[in-house]
Design a protein around this motif. Structure first.
Motif, PDB file in Angstrom:
ATOM      1  N   ILE A 115       0.323   3.235  -4.101  1.00 59.57           N
ATOM      2  CA  ILE A 115      -0.140   4.503  -3.517  1.00 59.57           C
ATOM      3  C   ILE A 115      -0.210   5.587  -4.580  1.00 59.57           C
ATOM      4  CG2 ILE A 115       0.550   6.394  -1.978  1.00 59.57           C
ATOM      5  CD1 ILE A 115       1.587   4.227  -0.027  1.00 59.57           C
ATOM      6  N   PHE A 116       0.851   5.742  -5.359  1.00 67.58           N
ATOM      7  CA  PHE A 116       0.874   6.782  -6.392  1.00 67.58           C
ATOM      8  C   PHE A 116      -0.191   6.526  -7.456  1.00 67.58           C
ATOM      9  CE2 PHE A 116       5.590   7.507  -5.380  1.00 67.58           C
ATOM     10  CZ  PHE A 116       5.273   8.478  -4.448  1.00 67.58           C
ATOM     11  N   GLN A 117      -0.384   5.247  -7.772  1.00 66.46           N
ATOM     12  CA  GLN A 117      -1.425   4.898  -8.735  1.00 66.46           C
ATOM     13  C   GLN A 117      -2.793   5.326  -8.220  1.00 66.46           C
ATOM     14  OE1 GLN A 117      -2.117   0.659  -9.377  1.00 66.46           O
ATOM     15  NE2 GLN A 117      -2.307   1.019 -11.579  1.00 66.46           N
ATOM     16  N   ALA A 118      -3.066   5.069  -6.937  1.00 63.92           N
ATOM     17  CA  ALA A 118      -4.353   5.448  -6.343  1.00 63.92           C
ATOM     18  C   ALA A 118      -4.489   6.962  -6.233  1.00 63.92           C
ATOM     19  CB  ALA A 118      -4.495   4.805  -4.962  1.00 63.92           C
ATOM     20  N   ILE A 123      -4.626   4.951   2.014  1.00 63.53           N
ATOM     21  CA  ILE A 123      -4.938   5.627   0.743  1.00 63.53           C
ATOM     22  C   ILE A 123      -5.663   4.704  -0.234  1.00 63.53           C
ATOM     23  CG2 ILE A 123      -3.860   6.652  -1.315  1.00 63.53           C
ATOM     24  CD1 ILE A 123      -1.755   7.847   0.578  1.00 63.53           C
ATOM     25  N   CYS A 124      -5.267   3.458  -0.279  1.00 67.27           N
ATOM     26  CA  CYS A 124      -5.873   2.532  -1.247  1.00 67.27           C
ATOM     27  C   CYS A 124      -7.123   1.836  -0.709  1.00 67.27           C
ATOM     28  CB  CYS A 124      -4.848   1.487  -1.688  1.00 67.27           C
ATOM     29  SG  CYS A 124      -3.396   2.183  -2.513  1.00 67.27           S
ATOM     30  N   GLU A 125      -7.196   1.663   0.617  1.00 68.92           N
ATOM     31  CA  GLU A 125      -8.373   1.025   1.236  1.00 68.92           C
ATOM     32  C   GLU A 125      -8.829   1.868   2.431  1.00 68.92           C
ATOM     33  OE1 GLU A 125      -9.901  -1.629   0.178  1.00 68.92           O
ATOM     34  OE2 GLU A 125      -8.477  -2.402  -1.297  1.00 68.92           O
ATOM     35  N   PRO A 126      -9.181   3.137   2.218  1.00 67.10           N
ATOM     36  CA  PRO A 126      -9.468   4.039   3.357  1.00 67.10           C
ATOM     37  C   PRO A 126     -10.646   3.585   4.223  1.00 67.10           C
ATOM     38  CG  PRO A 126     -10.144   5.032   1.275  1.00 67.10           C
ATOM     39  CD  PRO A 126      -9.354   3.823   0.925  1.00 67.10           C
ATOM     40  N   LEU A 127     -11.663   2.983   3.613  1.00 64.83           N
ATOM     41  CA  LEU A 127     -12.838   2.577   4.382  1.00 64.83           C
ATOM     42  C   LEU A 127     -12.579   1.349   5.246  1.00 64.83           C
ATOM     43  CD1 LEU A 127     -15.617   3.094   1.666  1.00 64.83           C
ATOM     44  CD2 LEU A 127     -14.890   4.672   3.480  1.00 64.83           C
ATOM     45  N   ARG A 128     -11.529   0.609   4.924  1.00 66.10           N
ATOM     46  CA  ARG A 128     -11.216  -0.613   5.671  1.00 66.10           C
ATOM     47  C   ARG A 128      -9.979  -0.454   6.561  1.00 66.10           C
ATOM     48  NH1 ARG A 128     -10.014  -5.059   1.853  1.00 66.10           N
ATOM     49  NH2 ARG A 128     -10.220  -6.340   3.733  1.00 66.10           N
ATOM     50  N   HIS A 129      -9.465   0.779   6.649  1.00 68.36           N
ATOM     51  CA  HIS A 129      -8.206   1.002   7.378  1.00 68.36           C
ATOM     52  C   HIS A 129      -8.284   0.513   8.822  1.00 68.36           C
ATOM     53  CE1 HIS A 129      -5.136   3.454   9.566  1.00 68.36           C
ATOM     54  NE2 HIS A 129      -4.408   3.114   8.523  1.00 68.36           N
ATOM     55  N   SER A 139      14.402  -0.595   9.647  1.00 67.40           N
ATOM     56  CA  SER A 139      13.984  -0.939   8.292  1.00 67.40           C
ATOM     57  C   SER A 139      12.599  -1.590   8.299  1.00 67.40           C
ATOM     58  CB  SER A 139      15.015  -1.884   7.661  1.00 67.40           C
ATOM     59  OG  SER A 139      14.643  -2.244   6.350  1.00 67.40           O
ATOM     60  N   GLY A 140      12.369  -2.501   9.251  1.00 66.51           N
ATOM     61  CA  GLY A 140      11.072  -3.166   9.337  1.00 66.51           C
ATOM     62  C   GLY A 140       9.942  -2.212   9.680  1.00 66.51           C
ATOM     63  N   ILE A 141      10.207  -1.245  10.575  1.00 70.89           N
ATOM     64  CA  ILE A 141       9.178  -0.264  10.934  1.00 70.89           C
ATOM     65  C   ILE A 141       8.866   0.647   9.745  1.00 70.89           C
ATOM     66  CG2 ILE A 141       8.688   1.735  12.404  1.00 70.89           C
ATOM     67  CD1 ILE A 141       8.346  -0.935  13.776  1.00 70.89           C
ATOM     68  N   LEU A 142       9.871   1.004   8.968  1.00 73.13           N
ATOM     69  CA  LEU A 142       9.626   1.813   7.764  1.00 73.13           C
ATOM     70  C   LEU A 142       8.742   1.054   6.772  1.00 73.13           C
ATOM     71  CD1 LEU A 142      13.135   3.451   7.182  1.00 73.13           C
ATOM     72  CD2 LEU A 142      11.047   4.575   7.983  1.00 73.13           C
ATOM     73  N   LEU A 143       8.948  -0.263   6.667  1.00 72.14           N
ATOM     74  CA  LEU A 143       8.073  -1.079   5.822  1.00 72.14           C
ATOM     75  C   LEU A 143       6.660  -1.097   6.382  1.00 72.14           C
ATOM     76  CD1 LEU A 143       7.475  -3.068   3.551  1.00 72.14           C
ATOM     77  CD2 LEU A 143       8.417  -4.899   4.988  1.00 72.14           C
ATOM     78  N   ALA A 144       6.510  -1.233   7.706  1.00 74.60           N
ATOM     79  CA  ALA A 144       5.187  -1.227   8.329  1.00 74.60           C
ATOM     80  C   ALA A 144       4.482   0.106   8.105  1.00 74.60           C
ATOM     81  CB  ALA A 144       5.312  -1.516   9.831  1.00 74.60           C
ATOM     82  N   MET A 145       5.225   1.201   8.162  1.00 77.15           N
ATOM     83  CA  MET A 145       4.640   2.522   7.930  1.00 77.15           C
ATOM     84  C   MET A 145       4.199   2.682   6.475  1.00 77.15           C
ATOM     85  SD  MET A 145       7.314   4.748  10.252  1.00 77.15           S
ATOM     86  CE  MET A 145       6.424   6.316  10.317  1.00 77.15           C
ATOM     87  N   ALA A 146       4.967   2.104   5.559  1.00 80.30           N
ATOM     88  CA  ALA A 146       4.569   2.137   4.145  1.00 80.30           C
ATOM     89  C   ALA A 146       3.279   1.345   3.942  1.00 80.30           C
ATOM     90  CB  ALA A 146       5.686   1.569   3.274  1.00 80.30           C
ATOM     91  N   PHE A 147       3.158   0.198   4.621  1.00 79.80           N
ATOM     92  CA  PHE A 147       1.932  -0.596   4.539  1.00 79.80           C
ATOM     93  C   PHE A 147       0.746   0.181   5.096  1.00 79.80           C
ATOM     94  CE2 PHE A 147      -0.902  -3.771   6.626  1.00 79.80           C
ATOM     95  CZ  PHE A 147      -1.419  -4.345   5.472  1.00 79.80           C
ATOM     96  N   ASP A 148       0.958   0.896   6.197  1.00 77.78           N
ATOM     97  CA  ASP A 148      -0.102   1.715   6.787  1.00 77.78           C
ATOM     98  C   ASP A 148      -0.570   2.785   5.801  1.00 77.78           C
ATOM     99  OD1 ASP A 148      -1.645   3.098   9.032  1.00 77.78           O
ATOM    100  OD2 ASP A 148      -0.191   4.641   8.486  1.00 77.78           O
ATOM    101  N   ARG A 149       0.368   3.449   5.135  1.00 79.72           N
ATOM    102  CA  ARG A 149      -0.002   4.486   4.152  1.00 79.72           C
ATOM    103  C   ARG A 149      -0.727   3.868   2.958  1.00 79.72           C
ATOM    104  NH1 ARG A 149      -1.527   8.323   5.885  1.00 79.72           N
ATOM    105  NH2 ARG A 149      -1.795   6.838   7.586  1.00 79.72           N
TER     106      ARG A 149
END
Length: 314
Positions: A224-227, A128-134, A114-124
């Motif tokens: 993410i969907f908003q962006a 998508i929302c801060e691509p230049l600072r990824h 569950s925690g890794i799925l949350l980390a993966m959501a944060f990565d996405r």
């Protein structure tokens, strides 16, 4: 030890019954579980090997995917060998401490997933929302910190489940666990004493880990969907959304199975016991089987890594 209402036990050994009501056909049920075990072990091991060996995959998304694969592999190895021993070899007995150890690792790997799925959501979200600072946000140090936090959270919060059983529940009404593995509530319900604290802590773990993670995953995808919908070109929107589809599928199948199984377990009073057990088994063993397939099909870099690896071996 005898009491007025019967004989209670302080067991050194529990007996796992497997799937109550289907004992006569368990040897046949073991076949698809064995096939899924082989496929899940191979698929997750292959994912880990490819991500480790391909330098182009040493990015946050794939690092988290490798950790997810390792977690799925651990979960599969915790459950399936003993389950198959019950189905095929009638090896039903498990030492009390071994049962608590299996319980600890099963629920720890669940919380880690569950925690890794949350980390993966944060990565996405960052991609998508801060691509230049990824790359500036998700540095190597941050990745290590996230993985350590996920592991430590799961390890500490789950350890109290077997400890409360060991320290509080001294006597049991029976030593027969109506399950194919040592699940927390399946063991707690056998106790002869007051189990309210054990039940309350089990609910606390579920809500503080799974509930917390679900809320923040949904928030991540709301942003993410908003962006994505603000992107001017249709092709750009499709490309951005396509990078999330594998994670969305994995996230949905994990949490839908989790909540559906919990709902049936708590409110499905008219559902046959073997349905509860089969659902519990599928809920834990289906994600490790499906996750490598989903990421292998949906992720071009993984497919290319598989091809390159087998070409090198050829």
């Amino acid at each position: 030890m005898s009491f007025a209402n019967g004989t209670y036990f302080k067991p050194s050994v529990f007996t796992l019954t497997g799937i109550p009501g289907l004992e006569t056909v368990q040897h046949w049920i073991g076949i698809p579980f064995f096939v899924s075990f082989i496929l899940a072990t191979f698929g997750n091991s292959l994912l880990i090997t490819i991500i480790h060996s391909e330098r182009s995959l040493h990015e946050p998304m794939y690092v988290f995917l490798a950790i997810l694969a390792a977690t799925d592999l651990g979960l599969t190895l915790c459950i399936t060998p003993k389950m198959l021993a019950i189905f095929w070899l009638q090896s039903r007995e498990i030492h009390f401490d071994s049962c608590l150890t299996q319980m600890y690792f099963i629920h720890t790997f669940q919380c880690m997933e569950s925690g890794i799925l949350l980390a993966m959501a944060f990565d996405r979200y960052v991609a998508i929302c801060e691509p230049l600072r990824h790359s500036a946000i998700l540095t190597r140090k941050v990745l290590i910190s996230i993985v350590m936090a996920v592991t430590i959270r799961a390890s500490i919060i789950v350890i109290m489940c077997p400890l409360l059983i060991k320290l509080r529940l001294k006597h049991f009404q029976t030593t027969f666990i109506a399950h194919s593995y040592c699940e927390h509530m399946a063991v707690v319900k056998l106790a002869a004493g007051n189990i309210s604290a054990n039940k309350a802590y089990g609910l606390f773990v579920a809500f503080s880990v799974l509930g917390f993670d679900v809320i923040f995953i949904f928030l991540s995808y709301a942003f993410i969907f908003q962006a994505v919908f603000k992107l001017p070109q249709k092709e750009a929107r499709f490309k951005a959304f396509n990078t999330c589809t594998a994670h969305i599928f994995v996230f949905l199948q994990f949490y839908i199975l989790t909540f559906f199984t919990s709902f049936i377990h708590r409110f499905g009073f008219n559902v046959a016991p073997y349905v509860h057990i089969l659902l519990s088994n599928l809920y834990l063993l289906l994600p490790p089987l499906l996750n490598p397939i989903v990421y292998g099909v949906k992720t071009k870099q993984i497919r290319e890594g598989v091809i390159r690896m087998f070409i090198r071996k050829g």
